[in-house]
Design an enzyme around this catalytic site. Structure first.
Site, PDB file in Angstrom:
ATOM      1  N   CYS A 131       0.816  -1.231   0.000  1.00  0.00           N
ATOM      2  CA  CYS A 131       0.000   0.000   0.000  1.00  0.00           C
ATOM      3  C   CYS A 131       0.845   1.275   0.000  1.00  0.00           C
ATOM      4  O   CYS A 131       0.526   2.261  -0.686  1.00  0.00           O
ATOM      5  CB  CYS A 131      -0.935  -0.002   1.209  1.00  0.00           C
ATOM      6  SG  CYS A 131      -0.191  -0.561   2.736  1.00  0.00           S
ATOM      7  N   HIS A 246      -2.485   6.492   4.662  1.00  0.00           N
ATOM      8  CA  HIS A 246      -1.043   6.639   4.859  1.00  0.00           C
ATOM      9  C   HIS A 246      -0.612   8.000   4.299  1.00  0.00           C
ATOM     10  O   HIS A 246      -1.043   8.392   3.203  1.00  0.00           O
ATOM     11  CB  HIS A 246      -0.271   5.559   4.088  1.00  0.00           C
ATOM     12  CG  HIS A 246      -0.441   4.159   4.614  1.00  0.00           C
ATOM     13  ND1 HIS A 246      -1.042   3.852   5.815  1.00  0.00           N
ATOM     14  CD2 HIS A 246      -0.051   2.971   4.078  1.00  0.00           C
ATOM     15  CE1 HIS A 246      -1.009   2.537   5.985  1.00  0.00           C
ATOM     16  NE2 HIS A 246      -0.420   1.987   4.958  1.00  0.00           N
TER      17      HIS A 246
HETATM   18  N1  LIG Z   1      -4.457  -3.567   5.370  1.00  0.00           N
HETATM   19  C1  LIG Z   1      -3.856  -3.003   4.335  1.00  0.00           C
HETATM   20  O1  LIG Z   1      -3.835  -1.755   4.169  1.00  0.00           O
HETATM   21  C2  LIG Z   1      -3.177  -3.861   3.314  1.00  0.00           C
HETATM   22  C3  LIG Z   1      -2.779  -3.278   2.121  1.00  0.00           C
HETATM   23  C4  LIG Z   1      -2.168  -4.060   1.148  1.00  0.00           C
HETATM   24  C5  LIG Z   1      -1.970  -5.401   1.383  1.00  0.00           C
HETATM   25  N2  LIG Z   1      -2.357  -5.960   2.567  1.00  0.00           N
HETATM   26  C6  LIG Z   1      -2.128  -7.403   2.749  1.00  0.00           C
HETATM   27  O2  LIG Z   1      -3.376  -8.088   2.672  1.00  0.00           O
HETATM   28  C7  LIG Z   1      -3.363  -9.211   3.570  1.00  0.00           C
HETATM   29  C8  LIG Z   1      -4.566  -9.118   4.513  1.00  0.00           C
HETATM   30  O3  LIG Z   1      -4.509  -7.915   5.230  1.00  0.00           O
HETATM   31  P1  LIG Z   1      -5.721  -7.384   6.117  1.00  0.00           P
HETATM   32  O4  LIG Z   1      -5.246  -6.063   6.597  1.00  0.00           O
HETATM   33  O5  LIG Z   1      -7.020  -7.475   5.395  1.00  0.00           O
HETATM   34  O6  LIG Z   1      -5.720  -8.461   7.339  1.00  0.00           O
HETATM   35  P2  LIG Z   1      -6.892  -8.871   8.335  1.00  0.00           P
HETATM   36  O7  LIG Z   1      -7.856  -7.765   8.546  1.00  0.00           O
HETATM   37  O8  LIG Z   1      -6.195  -9.452   9.507  1.00  0.00           O
HETATM   38  O9  LIG Z   1      -7.658 -10.060   7.550  1.00  0.00           O
HETATM   39  C9  LIG Z   1      -7.069 -11.318   7.324  1.00  0.00           C
HETATM   40  C10 LIG Z   1      -8.018 -12.196   6.504  1.00  0.00           C
HETATM   41  O10 LIG Z   1      -7.373 -13.422   6.203  1.00  0.00           O
HETATM   42  C11 LIG Z   1      -8.204 -14.520   6.589  1.00  0.00           C
HETATM   43  N3  LIG Z   1      -7.386 -15.673   6.957  1.00  0.00           N
HETATM   44  C12 LIG Z   1      -6.476 -15.768   7.959  1.00  0.00           C
HETATM   45  N4  LIG Z   1      -5.940 -17.018   7.982  1.00  0.00           N
HETATM   46  C13 LIG Z   1      -6.524 -17.701   6.977  1.00  0.00           C
HETATM   47  C14 LIG Z   1      -6.421 -19.046   6.505  1.00  0.00           C
HETATM   48  N5  LIG Z   1      -5.573 -19.916   7.052  1.00  0.00           N
HETATM   49  N6  LIG Z   1      -7.187 -19.419   5.456  1.00  0.00           N
HETATM   50  C15 LIG Z   1      -8.048 -18.557   4.872  1.00  0.00           C
HETATM   51  N7  LIG Z   1      -8.208 -17.269   5.280  1.00  0.00           N
HETATM   52  C16 LIG Z   1      -7.457 -16.864   6.320  1.00  0.00           C
HETATM   53  C17 LIG Z   1      -8.981 -13.969   7.772  1.00  0.00           C
HETATM   54  O11 LIG Z   1     -10.126 -14.773   7.987  1.00  0.00           O
HETATM   55  P3  LIG Z   1     -10.787 -14.956   9.465  1.00  0.00           P
HETATM   56  O12 LIG Z   1     -11.666 -13.756   9.684  1.00  0.00           O
HETATM   57  O13 LIG Z   1     -11.547 -16.222   9.302  1.00  0.00           O
HETATM   58  O14 LIG Z   1      -9.659 -15.038  10.438  1.00  0.00           O
HETATM   59  C18 LIG Z   1      -9.307 -12.560   7.253  1.00  0.00           C
HETATM   60  O15 LIG Z   1     -10.371 -12.631   6.318  1.00  0.00           O
HETATM   61  C19 LIG Z   1      -2.004  -9.194   4.257  1.00  0.00           C
HETATM   62  O16 LIG Z   1      -1.135 -10.058   3.577  1.00  0.00           O
HETATM   63  C20 LIG Z   1      -1.547  -7.758   4.105  1.00  0.00           C
HETATM   64  O17 LIG Z   1      -0.147  -7.642   4.100  1.00  0.00           O
HETATM   65  C21 LIG Z   1      -2.975  -5.221   3.528  1.00  0.00           C
END
Ligand SMILES: NC(=O)c1ccc[n+]([C@@H]2O[C@H](COP(=O)([O-])OP(=O)(O)OC[C@H]3O[C@@H](n4cnc5c(N)ncnc54)[C@H](OP(=O)(O)O)[C@@H]3O)[C@@H](O)[C@H]2O)c1
Length: 351
Positions: A131, A246
């Site tokens: 991001c 950000h």
């Molecule tokens: N946040 C940002 O601004 C941003 C920007 C760019 C990229 N990212 C990337 O995107 C990814 C997710 O970020 P987020 O911020 O959305 O995290 P988050 O809010 O913690 O969400 C994580 C998601 O992954 C699922 N998950 C976890 N373990 C899993 C498994 N074993 N099998 C299937 N699903 C699973 C969770 O499901 P449950 O609800 O069932 O636990 C939830 O839907 C990360 O790799 C992060 O680096 C984030």
């Protein structure tokens, strides 16, 4: 453009990014015949909302991943490491939001509106950049094209939603607790984030002086712009107690001279960029104004008094929208428009 409609899988559908992807898909009326949400076993059987109705969440399994055309995945690197190739083998194209595939040579890293053509080379996986890198590269691309860039020095002020749902909860709960005179132990961040500034985003690995986030900014910027080591990038990534958006202080050294007024003109009117730059009137990009928007806001455009070919910029974007979900959906639109939603002839990792 084809009138094909797709069965779209959303992996990590309950997360901060996944839930924003669902919103953006509905807002932009993406041609989905069906949306299939996936999350962990903990969430399987529950529902997420898409376009005003509830749909059941599935766990990832050999059976559930069949017959999906397009996958937008944001469930963490280890999930993508395993499941992105499995989806691709089953015939889907995966737009992956995690860092796992971004620097692989046979995986394009695409910022819509910046390097769209790179998507043509996909072998089943297209990576969505970090991001912090994403919003900076949107602002840098017109400068790169017009005057080439020799060096970028960026310091970031990153919101907690960049770390996901639990991090947003931690900032809210901690803020309330600190106002009550308590000092709760941090769980998500390495230190108290409420009323604080933490010069560490992600982790220090293998004795590196730079964090993994800082390395992503340096490496991904070069890959997206198609630059080699001739482009110097130095980054310091900092977490601040902001929920969404950000902010970045970006110092850009160009090869060719570029006046601040010329830079302002270059950026103004570009799709995906809004110049917000009347500092004397207190007008400049703010995180609270960027939150909920898809454009990157750029302001405080000024000459660096210490170098005649350097400019300073203040760049602000919504990390969950252009920084993640909106770009992922824009890549999906690009794949649709160019007829690239198809099984790859030689998948990632194939000999
Ligand atoms: N946040 C940002 O601004 C941003 C920007 C760019 C990229 N990212 C990337 O995107 C990814 C997710 O970020 P987020 O911020 O959305 O995290 P988050 O809010 O913690 O969400 C994580 C998601 O992954 C699922 N998950 C976890 N373990 C899993 C498994 N074993 N099998 C299937 N699903 C699973 C969770 O499901 P449950 O609800 O069932 O636990 C939830 O839907 C990360 O790799 C992060 O680096 C984030």
């Amino acid at each position: 453009m084809s009138d094909r409609r797709y069965r779209v899988g959303i992996v990590g559908a309950t997360g901060a990014v996944g839930s924003t992807i669902l919103e953006v898909l509905a807002e932009r009326d993406f041609p989905a015949s069906e949306v299939v949400p996936f999350a962990s076993e903990r969430s399987a059987g529950k529902q997420v909302e898409f376009a005003g109705r509830g749909i059941e969440i599935l766990p990832l399994s050999a059976d559930t991943i069949q017959d999906v055309d397009l996958v937008l995945s944001s469930a963490g690197g280890s999930v993508s490491a395993e499941w992105a190739p499995r989806f691709a083998d089953a015939g889907a194209v995966v737009v992956d939001n995690t860092s796992y595939w971004r620097m692989h040579d046979d995986v394009p890293l695409v910022v819509a509106g910046v390097n769209d053509d790179a998507a043509e080379e996909h072998r089943g996986i297209v990576a969505n950049p970090n991001c912090t890198t994403m919003q900076m590269v949107v602002a840098l691309k017109p400068i790169w094209d017009a005057a080439r860039i020799e060096r970028v020095v960026v310091s970031t002020y990153q919101s907690v939603s960049g770390t996901g749902r639990r991090a947003i909860e931690e900032l809210r709960a901690q803020s309330r607790a600190v106002l009550e005179g308590e000092h709760p132990d941090p769980e998500v961040f390495p230190h108290q984030v409420a009323f604080n500034v933490i010069p560490q985003v992600e982790t220090f690995s293998d004795g590196d002086d730079y964090t993994t986030e800082e390395r992503k900014v340096m490496n991904e910027t070069r890959k997206i712009l198609g630059a080699g080591d001739e482009l110097g990038v130095s980054s310091t990534c900092v977490r601040v107690p902001v929920v969404t958006g950000h902010s970045e202080s970006v110092n850009v050294q160009t090869r060719d001279p570029l006046a601040p007024e010329e830079c302002r003109e270059l950026l103004a009117g570009r799709p995906g960029i809004v110049v917000v730059d009347a500092p004397q009137e207190g007008i400049y990009p703010l995180a609270i104004d960027a939150a909920g928007r898809d454009e990157v806001l750029v302001g405080r455009i000024r000459r660096d008094p210490s170098h005649e070919r350097c400019l300073n910029l203040w760049v602000v974007g919504d990390n969950l929208r252009k920084g993640a979900a909106t770009n992922a959906v824009q890549i999906a639109e690009l794949l649709h428009e160019r007829g690239l939603v198809r099984a790859a002839p030689q998948p990632v990792g194939a000999a």
